[in-house]
Design a protein around this motif. Structure first.
Motif, mmCIF file in Angstrom:
data_model
loop_
_atom_site.group_PDB
_atom_site.id
_atom_site.type_symbol
_atom_site.label_atom_id
_atom_site.label_comp_id
_atom_site.label_asym_id
_atom_site.label_seq_id
_atom_site.Cartn_x
_atom_site.Cartn_y
_atom_site.Cartn_z
ATOM 1 N N THR A 209 0.819 -0.943 0.226
ATOM 2 C CA THR A 209 -0.178 0.114 -0.044
ATOM 3 C C THR A 209 0.828 1.085 -0.163
ATOM 4 O O THR A 209 1.730 1.270 0.475
ATOM 5 C CB THR A 209 -0.715 0.328 1.136
ATOM 6 O OG1 THR A 209 -0.039 0.423 2.369
ATOM 7 C CG2 THR A 209 -1.720 -1.722 1.812
ATOM 8 N N PHE A 210 -0.017 2.469 -0.130
ATOM 9 C CA PHE A 210 0.722 3.345 -0.355
ATOM 10 C C PHE A 210 1.614 4.044 1.238
ATOM 11 O O PHE A 210 2.443 4.790 1.464
ATOM 12 C CB PHE A 210 0.356 4.662 -0.931
ATOM 13 C CG PHE A 210 0.043 4.352 -2.733
ATOM 14 C CD1 PHE A 210 1.378 5.222 -3.388
ATOM 15 C CD2 PHE A 210 -0.775 3.982 -3.137
ATOM 16 C CE1 PHE A 210 1.792 4.476 -4.597
ATOM 17 C CE2 PHE A 210 -0.639 4.213 -4.240
ATOM 18 C CZ PHE A 210 0.186 4.232 -4.865
ATOM 19 N N ASP A 211 0.114 3.611 1.691
ATOM 20 C CA ASP A 211 0.993 3.641 3.647
ATOM 21 C C ASP A 211 2.598 2.858 3.823
ATOM 22 O O ASP A 211 3.071 4.030 4.755
ATOM 23 C CB ASP A 211 -0.318 3.273 4.802
ATOM 24 C CG ASP A 211 -1.182 4.704 4.947
ATOM 25 O OD1 ASP A 211 -1.053 5.603 4.872
ATOM 26 O OD2 ASP A 211 -2.431 3.928 4.388
ATOM 27 N N GLU A 212 2.146 2.031 3.079
ATOM 28 C CA GLU A 212 3.533 0.697 3.684
ATOM 29 C C GLU A 212 4.774 1.509 2.546
ATOM 30 O O GLU A 212 5.876 1.414 3.950
ATOM 31 C CB GLU A 212 2.961 -0.451 3.119
ATOM 32 C CG GLU A 212 2.146 -1.728 3.686
ATOM 33 C CD GLU A 212 1.725 -3.131 3.613
ATOM 34 O OE1 GLU A 212 1.510 -3.168 4.275
ATOM 35 O OE2 GLU A 212 1.511 -2.844 2.333
ATOM 36 N N LEU A 213 4.225 2.575 1.410
ATOM 37 C CA LEU A 213 6.164 2.461 0.980
ATOM 38 C C LEU A 213 6.300 3.956 1.609
ATOM 39 O O LEU A 213 7.314 3.928 1.928
ATOM 40 C CB LEU A 213 5.213 2.876 -0.197
ATOM 41 C CG LEU A 213 4.812 1.525 -1.483
ATOM 42 C CD1 LEU A 213 4.786 1.988 -2.723
ATOM 43 C CD2 LEU A 213 6.088 0.977 -1.187
ATOM 44 N N ALA A 214 5.166 4.670 1.982
ATOM 45 C CA ALA A 214 6.127 5.843 2.422
ATOM 46 C C ALA A 214 6.299 5.265 4.526
ATOM 47 O O ALA A 214 7.107 5.878 4.614
ATOM 48 C CB ALA A 214 4.619 6.811 3.880
ATOM 49 N N ALA A 215 5.712 4.188 5.305
ATOM 50 C CA ALA A 215 6.499 3.779 6.318
ATOM 51 C C ALA A 215 8.334 3.173 5.782
ATOM 52 O O ALA A 215 9.078 3.530 6.763
ATOM 53 C CB ALA A 215 5.881 3.144 6.882
ATOM 54 N N LEU A 216 8.074 2.482 4.547
ATOM 55 C CA LEU A 216 9.526 2.053 4.101
ATOM 56 C C LEU A 216 10.400 2.664 4.004
ATOM 57 O O LEU A 216 11.363 3.439 4.369
ATOM 58 C CB LEU A 216 9.659 0.944 3.188
ATOM 59 C CG LEU A 216 10.338 0.370 2.584
ATOM 60 C CD1 LEU A 216 10.901 -0.598 3.667
ATOM 61 C CD2 LEU A 216 9.819 -0.969 0.992
ATOM 62 N N MET A 217 9.663 4.035 2.856
ATOM 63 C CA MET A 217 10.716 5.435 2.988
ATOM 64 C C MET A 217 11.545 6.162 3.482
ATOM 65 O O MET A 217 12.547 6.401 4.218
ATOM 66 C CB MET A 217 10.014 5.913 1.661
ATOM 67 C CG MET A 217 9.896 6.193 0.391
ATOM 68 S SD MET A 217 8.967 6.349 -0.275
ATOM 69 C CE MET A 217 8.505 5.704 -1.587
ATOM 70 N N THR A 218 11.012 6.223 5.071
ATOM 71 C CA THR A 218 10.846 7.203 6.428
ATOM 72 C C THR A 218 12.185 6.057 6.951
ATOM 73 O O THR A 218 13.156 7.109 7.130
ATOM 74 C CB THR A 218 9.935 7.012 7.268
ATOM 75 O OG1 THR A 218 8.572 7.726 5.972
ATOM 76 C CG2 THR A 218 10.069 8.157 8.399
#
Length: 298
Positions: A209-218
């Motif tokens: 999900t995009f939430d998971e992508l945001a967490a991974l980028m962080t």
């Protein structure tokens, strides 16, 4: 005794100035005993290839008078079309002329989905696939899922601004593929048609999900990223305001709506064919973020 030299296969790449076609061309240049030719619409676009010693031909999908000349001596074709409903007529005419010219093998860049898809523009690509088969070509059909590169830029605009990711799919989980991986598969299907003829390759190797992508980028980049979902209506209005061809973009709008509603079956399905095709592991999101850290940083 006269020794007959072996004919070197000639491969024509359409979309050579774009991401997928350009990367596939570069991979093919590493192969031996083939000749790679870039199709361009104008002489001006040929310059960058000539500077690298790469042959070009003029080919305009909308001008069938350019087709037969471009196809002369070509054995294999990498075929990709633009994002308009015109792709249906363009593909038919192009394939008719490819058949007349004696092209044997076609690798077609299509879109996501199983054979029974009900997503409009995905189905259009499948109609093109069927026409390729009906034409008697040897073929390889490529069906990539969502491109990881869309988080670097989308529609010629930077996709993430100050750590904020916007998309139109609410909290849906999607399946993703690195364009580099897609291009490798395309190049191998063109270089070794005897291994890949008759195959339909669905290409998606990491679901997020995009939430998971945001967490991974962080976690990887060390700066905060967050996802803000946008209504698909915003996409629709932007396309209308830009003067985009709305038959195609209306399909894209509808598929964003269906992603957001969770009504596209198996939208996050992933596949295990990459190692069998390439002998390598596919790119996962952690790999992609690390590889493109400088572009994603802000």
């Amino acid at each position: 005794m006269i020794t007959m030299s072996k004919k070197i296969p000639k491969i024509l790449i359409t979309g050579a100035t774009g991401q997928v076609g350009g990367k596939a061309l570069n991979y093919l240049l590493l192969q031996k005993d083939i000749e790679v030719i870039a199709a361009v619409r104008t002489q001006a676009k040929a310059t960058v290839f000539h500077d690298k010693g790469i042959a070009t031909v003029i080919l305009d999908f909308d001008d069938d008078s350019t087709h037969l000349g471009a196809f002369e001596g070509i054995d294999r074709l990498f075929m990709m079309t633009g994002y308009t409903v015109d792709m249906l007529l363009q593909s038919k005419v192009l394939l008719d002329n490819a058949r007349r010219s004696g092209i044997k093998h076609v690798v077609h860049l299509g879109a996501c989905g199983p054979d029974d898809t009900t997503v409009g523009h995905w189905a259009w690509h499948q109609l093109v696939e069927r026409y390729i088969e009906w034409g008697g070509f040897s073929f390889t059909h490529l069906r990539p899922q969502d491109f990881m590169q869309n988080l670097l830029s989308y529609g010629n605009k930077k996709a993430i601004i100050d750590g904020v990711i916007n998309a139109y799919v609410d909290r849906a989980s999607l399946s993703w593929v690195d364009v580099d991986d897609l291009a490798q598969v395309a190049a191998l299907a063109l270089a070794y048609p005897e291994k890949h003829a008759g195959k339909t390759y669905r290409l998606g190797y990491d679901a997020k999900t995009f939430d998971e992508l945001a967490a991974l980028m962080t976690a990887i980049i060390g700066k905060p990223f967050r996802y803000e979902a946008l209504s698909p209506e915003i996409f629709l209005q932007a396309m209308q305001d830009s003067g985009a061809e709305m038959t195609y973009m209306g399909c894209v709008y509808n598929h964003w709506k269906r992603h957001a509603a969770g009504t596209i079956p198996n939208a996050n399905e992933t596949f295990d064919n990459f190692f069998e095709i390439t002998g390598k592991k596919p790119t996962k999101w952690a790999d992609f973020i690390q590889k493109h850290q400088a572009e994603l940083d802000y």
